[in-house]
Design a protein around this motif. Structure first.
Motif, short mmCIF file in Angstrom:
data_model
loop_
_atom_site.label_atom_id
_atom_site.label_comp_id
_atom_site.label_asym_id
_atom_site.label_seq_id
_atom_site.Cartn_x
_atom_site.Cartn_y
_atom_site.Cartn_z
N GLU A 119 -42.13 7.08 35.57
CA GLU A 119 -43.26 7.56 34.77
C GLU A 119 -43.59 6.64 33.59
N LYS A 120 -42.57 6.21 32.87
CA LYS A 120 -42.80 5.52 31.60
C LYS A 120 -42.57 4.02 31.67
N GLY A 121 -41.94 3.55 32.75
CA GLY A 121 -41.56 2.15 32.83
C GLY A 121 -40.20 1.94 32.18
N TYR A 122 -39.54 0.86 32.58
CA TYR A 122 -38.19 0.60 32.09
C TYR A 122 -38.15 0.49 30.56
N ALA A 123 -39.07 -0.25 29.99
CA ALA A 123 -39.06 -0.51 28.55
C ALA A 123 -39.15 0.77 27.73
N ASN A 124 -39.84 1.78 28.26
CA ASN A 124 -40.02 3.03 27.53
C ASN A 124 -39.07 4.14 27.98
N ALA A 125 -38.16 3.81 28.85
CA ALA A 125 -37.22 4.81 29.36
C ALA A 125 -35.97 4.83 28.47
N SER A 126 -36.11 5.42 27.33
CA SER A 126 -34.99 5.48 26.39
C SER A 126 -34.00 6.56 26.81
N LEU A 127 -32.80 6.46 26.28
CA LEU A 127 -31.81 7.51 26.55
C LEU A 127 -32.30 8.86 26.05
N ALA A 128 -33.07 8.85 24.97
CA ALA A 128 -33.62 10.11 24.44
C ALA A 128 -34.58 10.73 25.44
N HIS A 129 -35.45 9.92 26.06
CA HIS A 129 -36.38 10.44 27.06
C HIS A 129 -35.62 10.96 28.29
N ILE A 130 -34.61 10.21 28.70
CA ILE A 130 -33.82 10.62 29.87
C ILE A 130 -33.07 11.90 29.57
N ALA A 131 -32.48 11.99 28.38
CA ALA A 131 -31.75 13.20 27.98
C ALA A 131 -32.69 14.41 27.95
#
Length: 111
Positions: free
Chosen positions: A28-40
């Motif tokens: 959805e967000k791309g690797y650069a925007n896939a933070s651990l916070a978003h994943i969590a």
């Protein structure tokens, strides 16, 4: 990070859930925007839980890549084995890879 030998069934299930959620977030967000916070947030957990199961984002991404390759290969191999010609192998390989990339296989991570 825990040793593979010491992981429980629940540890493995949680790791699989985090990997599935990471795949969704990256898609959805791309690797650069896939933070651990978003994943969590997607996994309905905390960054601390992710870091309990993975040494960091690099290890998580390694598992994401391994999972994607595992699923793609499991889908591709039977199709290739059914082909008997070089032309059939090439056509099947291209169609299977493009088809794999075109369809959403991780539409929801189980929470």
């Amino acid at each position: 990070m825990r040793s593979t030998d010491k992981r429980t069934f629940l540890d493995e299930a949680r790791r699989a859930q985090i990997v599935a959620c990471a795949i969704e977030v990256i898609a959805e967000k791309g690797y650069a925007n896939a933070s651990l916070a978003h994943i969590a947030a997607r996994a309905s957990t905390s960054k601390g839980v992710i870091l309990y199961h993975f040494a960091g984002k690099d290890e998580l991404i390694e598992q994401v890549v391994a999972e994607v390759f595992k699923v793609a290969t499991a889908e591709l191999v039977p199709k290739l084995q059914a082909e008997t010609t070089a032309r059939g192998h090439l056509r099947t390989y291209i169609e299977a890879r493009v088809g794999f990339l075109a369809k959403p296989i991780w539409t929801t991570c189980e929470r």
